[in-house]
Design a protein around this motif. Structure first.
Motif, PDB file in Angstrom:
ATOM      1  N   GLN A  46       0.856  -1.189   0.000  1.00  0.00           N
ATOM      2  CA  GLN A  46       0.000   0.000   0.000  1.00  0.00           C
ATOM      3  C   GLN A  46       0.887   1.231   0.000  1.00  0.00           C
ATOM      4  OE1 GLN A  46      -2.939   0.124   3.047  1.00  0.00           O
ATOM      5  NE2 GLN A  46      -3.828   2.022   2.385  1.00  0.00           N
ATOM      6  N   ALA A  47       0.691   2.111  -1.015  1.00  0.00           N
ATOM      7  CA  ALA A  47       1.464   3.337  -1.129  1.00  0.00           C
ATOM      8  C   ALA A  47       0.910   4.387  -0.169  1.00  0.00           C
ATOM      9  CB  ALA A  47       1.430   3.844  -2.563  1.00  0.00           C
ATOM     10  N   GLN A  48       1.629   5.511  -0.044  1.00  0.00           N
ATOM     11  CA  GLN A  48       1.211   6.568   0.866  1.00  0.00           C
ATOM     12  C   GLN A  48      -0.128   7.163   0.464  1.00  0.00           C
ATOM     13  OE1 GLN A  48       4.368   9.403   1.086  1.00  0.00           O
ATOM     14  NE2 GLN A  48       5.733   8.085   2.258  1.00  0.00           N
ATOM     15  N   CYS A  49      -0.452   7.113  -0.843  1.00  0.00           N
ATOM     16  CA  CYS A  49      -1.719   7.688  -1.300  1.00  0.00           C
ATOM     17  C   CYS A  49      -2.899   6.766  -1.011  1.00  0.00           C
ATOM     18  CB  CYS A  49      -1.643   7.980  -2.794  1.00  0.00           C
ATOM     19  SG  CYS A  49      -1.322   6.527  -3.809  1.00  0.00           S
ATOM     20  N   GLY A  50      -2.628   5.520  -0.544  1.00  0.00           N
ATOM     21  CA  GLY A  50      -3.704   4.595  -0.195  1.00  0.00           C
ATOM     22  C   GLY A  50      -3.978   3.542  -1.249  1.00  0.00           C
ATOM     23  N   HIS A  51      -3.396   3.660  -2.428  1.00  0.00           N
ATOM     24  CA  HIS A  51      -3.640   2.675  -3.472  1.00  0.00           C
ATOM     25  C   HIS A  51      -2.728   1.467  -3.282  1.00  0.00           C
ATOM     26  CE1 HIS A  51      -5.292   6.303  -5.622  1.00  0.00           C
ATOM     27  NE2 HIS A  51      -6.275   5.429  -5.736  1.00  0.00           N
ATOM     28  N   ARG A  52      -3.244   0.302  -3.719  1.00  0.00           N
ATOM     29  CA  ARG A  52      -2.504  -0.950  -3.541  1.00  0.00           C
ATOM     30  C   ARG A  52      -1.917  -1.414  -4.862  1.00  0.00           C
ATOM     31  NH1 ARG A  52      -7.215  -1.987  -0.294  1.00  0.00           N
ATOM     32  NH2 ARG A  52      -6.686  -2.131   1.937  1.00  0.00           N
ATOM     33  N   ASN A  70      -0.661   6.739 -11.204  1.00  0.00           N
ATOM     34  CA  ASN A  70      -1.669   6.873 -12.268  1.00  0.00           C
ATOM     35  C   ASN A  70      -3.078   6.724 -11.725  1.00  0.00           C
ATOM     36  OD1 ASN A  70       0.141   7.313 -14.360  1.00  0.00           O
ATOM     37  ND2 ASN A  70       0.515   5.139 -14.651  1.00  0.00           N
ATOM     38  N   ALA A  71      -3.250   5.940 -10.650  1.00  0.00           N
ATOM     39  CA  ALA A  71      -4.589   5.774 -10.075  1.00  0.00           C
ATOM     40  C   ALA A  71      -5.073   7.095  -9.475  1.00  0.00           C
ATOM     41  CB  ALA A  71      -4.559   4.683  -9.003  1.00  0.00           C
ATOM     42  N   CYS A  72      -4.178   7.848  -8.796  1.00  0.00           N
ATOM     43  CA  CYS A  72      -4.553   9.161  -8.260  1.00  0.00           C
ATOM     44  C   CYS A  72      -4.916  10.114  -9.390  1.00  0.00           C
ATOM     45  CB  CYS A  72      -3.408   9.731  -7.431  1.00  0.00           C
ATOM     46  SG  CYS A  72      -3.177   8.920  -5.834  1.00  0.00           S
ATOM     47  N   ILE A  73      -4.115  10.076 -10.475  1.00  0.00           N
ATOM     48  CA  ILE A  73      -4.393  10.960 -11.618  1.00  0.00           C
ATOM     49  C   ILE A  73      -5.737  10.598 -12.245  1.00  0.00           C
ATOM     50  CG2 ILE A  73      -3.592  11.632 -13.918  1.00  0.00           C
ATOM     51  CD1 ILE A  73      -0.727  11.175 -12.894  1.00  0.00           C
ATOM     52  N   LYS A  74      -6.004   9.303 -12.385  1.00  0.00           N
ATOM     53  CA  LYS A  74      -7.253   8.867 -12.998  1.00  0.00           C
ATOM     54  C   LYS A  74      -8.468   9.264 -12.151  1.00  0.00           C
ATOM     55  CE  LYS A  74      -9.478   4.735 -14.867  1.00  0.00           C
ATOM     56  NZ  LYS A  74      -9.359   3.273 -15.051  1.00  0.00           N
ATOM     57  N   GLU A  75      -8.306   9.175 -10.810  1.00  0.00           N
ATOM     58  CA  GLU A  75      -9.408   9.527  -9.911  1.00  0.00           C
ATOM     59  C   GLU A  75      -9.443  11.019  -9.597  1.00  0.00           C
ATOM     60  OE1 GLU A  75      -8.910   7.110  -6.479  1.00  0.00           O
ATOM     61  OE2 GLU A  75      -8.982   5.222  -7.586  1.00  0.00           O
ATOM     62  N   ASP A  76      -8.506  11.789 -10.204  1.00  0.00           N
ATOM     63  CA  ASP A  76      -8.416  13.235  -9.990  1.00  0.00           C
ATOM     64  C   ASP A  76      -8.172  13.546  -8.512  1.00  0.00           C
ATOM     65  OD1 ASP A  76      -8.265  15.813 -10.760  1.00  0.00           O
ATOM     66  OD2 ASP A  76     -10.419  16.180 -10.791  1.00  0.00           O
ATOM     67  N   LEU A  77      -7.300  12.727  -7.887  1.00  0.00           N
ATOM     68  CA  LEU A  77      -6.972  12.920  -6.474  1.00  0.00           C
ATOM     69  C   LEU A  77      -5.480  13.154  -6.290  1.00  0.00           C
ATOM     70  CD1 LEU A  77      -9.100   9.984  -4.984  1.00  0.00           C
ATOM     71  CD2 LEU A  77      -9.737  12.382  -5.159  1.00  0.00           C
ATOM     72  N   PHE A  78      -4.801  13.595  -7.345  1.00  0.00           N
ATOM     73  CA  PHE A  78      -3.348  13.736  -7.283  1.00  0.00           C
ATOM     74  C   PHE A  78      -2.965  14.841  -6.308  1.00  0.00           C
ATOM     75  CE2 PHE A  78       0.739  15.361  -8.625  1.00  0.00           C
ATOM     76  CZ  PHE A  78       1.466  14.191  -8.759  1.00  0.00           C
ATOM     77  N   GLU A  79      -2.045  14.498  -5.387  1.00  0.00           N
ATOM     78  CA  GLU A  79      -1.633  15.471  -4.377  1.00  0.00           C
ATOM     79  C   GLU A  79      -0.193  15.152  -3.978  1.00  0.00           C
ATOM     80  OE1 GLU A  79      -2.993  16.959   0.102  1.00  0.00           O
ATOM     81  OE2 GLU A  79      -4.229  15.569  -1.047  1.00  0.00           O
ATOM     82  N   ARG A 365     -12.494  15.645  -3.014  1.00  0.00           N
ATOM     83  CA  ARG A 365     -12.242  14.299  -2.493  1.00  0.00           C
ATOM     84  C   ARG A 365     -13.142  14.016  -1.285  1.00  0.00           C
ATOM     85  NH1 ARG A 365      -6.245  11.801  -1.256  1.00  0.00           N
ATOM     86  NH2 ARG A 365      -6.907   9.678  -0.785  1.00  0.00           N
ATOM     87  N   THR A 366     -13.271  15.047  -0.417  1.00  0.00           N
ATOM     88  CA  THR A 366     -14.148  14.876   0.745  1.00  0.00           C
ATOM     89  C   THR A 366     -15.593  14.636   0.303  1.00  0.00           C
ATOM     90  OG1 THR A 366     -12.716  16.345   2.020  1.00  0.00           O
ATOM     91  CG2 THR A 366     -14.929  15.951   2.878  1.00  0.00           C
ATOM     92  N   VAL A 367     -16.039  15.434  -0.692  1.00  0.00           N
ATOM     93  CA  VAL A 367     -17.409  15.277  -1.191  1.00  0.00           C
ATOM     94  C   VAL A 367     -17.605  13.900  -1.810  1.00  0.00           C
ATOM     95  CG1 VAL A 367     -19.055  16.122  -2.897  1.00  0.00           C
ATOM     96  CG2 VAL A 367     -17.771  17.751  -1.501  1.00  0.00           C
ATOM     97  N   SER A 368     -16.592  13.431  -2.589  1.00  0.00           N
ATOM     98  CA  SER A 368     -16.730  12.117  -3.236  1.00  0.00           C
ATOM     99  C   SER A 368     -16.792  11.003  -2.205  1.00  0.00           C
ATOM    100  CB  SER A 368     -15.556  11.881  -4.195  1.00  0.00           C
ATOM    101  OG  SER A 368     -14.330  11.855  -3.499  1.00  0.00           O
TER     102      SER A 368
END
Length: 540
Positions: A46-52, A70-79, A365-368
């Motif tokens: 598990q990475a720091q962004c939460g994706h596995r 790429n998962a953060c970019i795809k979900e528009d959660l890149f930070e 992200r909070t709203v989603s």
């Protein structure tokens, strides 16, 4: 707490990407998928962004340096910096690993009937399945593992053979080429018809075989007859007149050629001599032209003066252009200063925009996450409203024609019903239907199955599940229902206490012929059918 860097994959268990999706016996969930290879997680990190990610996939991603997720970019959660994947930026997710390894699995190789968990598959079946598709290292042909021995011995075009004549080894594809050079290959003499002459002795046999045909000694003058060696003297005696006539014509042809060759050679030599004389005259003419060039010296002086005057005019023009360039340089410097000030302001504006964008993404992200929670709660509410607690469940399937077309096309071959219970704290169950059939009933029957699910009170219940189950397709005129019933096989894993969300479905692949649904009857009305399940609770 800093993330502990997992060790790079060095053993056989960590140098592979994820398991194929079709290994799962039950439905696939997105949380079990690797965000790189999009397969079922193997040794999840598990990475720091939460994706596995699979252990192998993560180390492959960061092998050349930090990478954006790429998962953060795809979900528009890149930070940044949490969405940057780098060595040491992930930890082994043992909870996810245990969850994945406990999932019910089937062998993905077609024809194999192995079942168990993913952990059992990896430990004792993967790589050992007789139905696995492997690559022949010699001819690169795909085949099943249980066919490799037969392929290596009988079918592989790259397999080695031993020549039965010279005993040398060669590849099957080179058999014709070897037969053409094999020194022991048996040959047949066309003259004496002797067989099985080794190729290495065939030339010597031809030299001394009296039955072999040879060309007549007068073939150089035009006799094209081939006769057996022992009959050559008879041929020369019988055809002596023809041979002398051919020899005469040959000698006369040589004489004519010699006579025509001598005048022709003299003519060629004379022609070359004339060409040499002409070249000499041309050279003399050029020398005379060069010698008479001193008379034009005054003309050359005039040209030099004209060139000097034009050079002075060009120098004046160059000075004028230099002054103009100096003015333009000063204007360019002022423009560059203005441009730098604009760029600094633009960078400040960009930083402000980036800060605001990060805040907007955090809010989104909070709203989603709130939306996901709401959707999850709505699903649970619907499930609770549809649930029954007496072992009797009626499933209404509307839009039957469209769902049937989706099943035929393979877009949605199976459907699960809402869950129902034997009692408030009893067994949790659901139904699974294939509108175009499954297994032996595919394309001809409607298949209906019963599924035992994992419930909150499983620890208090008696296992294996052994209650009688009755499945019904209701006649909406209440005349002739289609009914099938069975008692569970207590040795089957389908009726043991579930270790995942649901067990393997069990039921009736030949539940109802599709012809009955397509004919004019009351099973389908207003594009809707009703399925009823009754669990016998008398034993409880």
């Amino acid at each position: 707490m800093a993330a502990q860097e997992p060790s790079p994959p060095s053993s056989l268990e960590g140098n592979k990407p994820g398991f194929p999706k079709n290994i799962l016996a039950n439905h696939l969930e997105d949380k079990h998928l690797c965000n790189s290879c999009l397969k079922v997680l193997r040794r999840p990190l598990q990475a720091q962004c939460g994706h596995r990610f699979c252990c192998f996939c993560f180390h492959q991603l960061v092998s050349s340096g930090p990478e954006k997720c790429n998962a953060c970019i795809k979900e528009d959660l890149f930070e940044e910096p949490t969405s940057i994947l780098k060595p040491g930026g992930a930890f082994a997710d043992n909870a996810a690993r245990r969850e994945v390894e406990a999932l019910a699995a089937v062998c993905p190789n077609e024809g194999c009937t192995w079942t168990g968990t993913i952990k059992d598959f990896e430990a004792s079946h993967e790589g050992l399945c007789d139905f696995a598709i492997i690559l022949c290292p010699s001819c690169k042909e795909l085949m099943r593992a249980n066919e490799q021995e037969r392929h290596d011995q009988r079918e592989c075009p790259e397999r080695a053979l031993n020549c039965k004549y010279c005993k040398e080894s060669f590849l099957l594809k080179d058999i014709k080429a070897h037969d053409e050079i094999c020194p022991k290959y048996p040959m047949m003499c066309e003259g004496c018809a002797k067989k099985k002459i080794p190729r290495e002795k065939y030339v010597d046999h031809i030299k001394f075989c009296s039955k072999c045909k040879a060309a007549c000694r007068f073939h150089v003058v035009g006799c094209h007859t081939s006769v057996e060696k022992e009959k050559i003297p008879d041929h020369e005696r019988q055809c002596s007149y023809e041979h002398l006539n051919l020899l005469l014509h040959f000698i006369m042809g040589i004489k004519v050629s010699l006579e025509s060759l001598q005048p022709h050679s003299l003519e060629v030599a004379g022609h070359k001599l004339q060409e040499l004389h002409q070249s000499l005259r041309d050279l003399e003419l050029r020398m005379s032209q060069l010698g008479g060039g001193g008379a034009s010296a005054s003309t050359q002086d005039g040209k030099v003066a004209e060139l000097s005057r034009r050079c002075q005019e060009l120098e004046l023009k160059v000075n004028t252009f230099e002054n103009i360039v100096c003015v333009l340089n000063r204007e360019m410097e002022r423009s560059c200063s203005t441009m730098e000030a604009s760029n600094r302001q633009h960078r400040l504006d960009q930083d402000k925009i980036e800060i605001l964008s990060n805040k907007v993404r955090q809010l989104e992200r909070t709203v989603s996450l709130r939306d996901l929670s709401i959707v999850e709660m709505e699903g649970k509410m619907k499930e609770m409203l549809a649930a029954t607690y007496d072992g009797i469940f009626v499933w209404k399937i509307s839009d039957f024609a469209k769902k049937r077309q989706d099943a035929v096309a393979g877009r949605a071959p199976a459907m699960f019903s809402p869950a129902f219970y034997s009692s408030k704290y009893g067994y949790k169950m659901c139904l699974r239907i294939y509108l175009n059939g499954d297994g032996t009933g595919r394309g001809s029957h409607l298949s209906l199955f019963f599924v035992v699910m994992r419930g909150h009170s499983d620890a208090l219940l008696k296992w294996p599940f052994h209650q009688k189950v009755t499945l019904m397709l209701l006649d909406q005129n209440n005349r002739e229902h289609i009914i099938d019933a069975f008692r569970p096989d207590i040795s089957s894993s389908s009726f043991q206490r579930p270790v995942s969300d649901m067990n393997i479905a069990s039921g009736c692949p030949l539940f109802c012929p599709l012809s009955k649904l397509e004919s004019k009857n009351s099973y389908v009305r207003d594009d809707t059918i009703f399925i009823k399940a009754i669990v016998d609770l008398t034993a409880l």
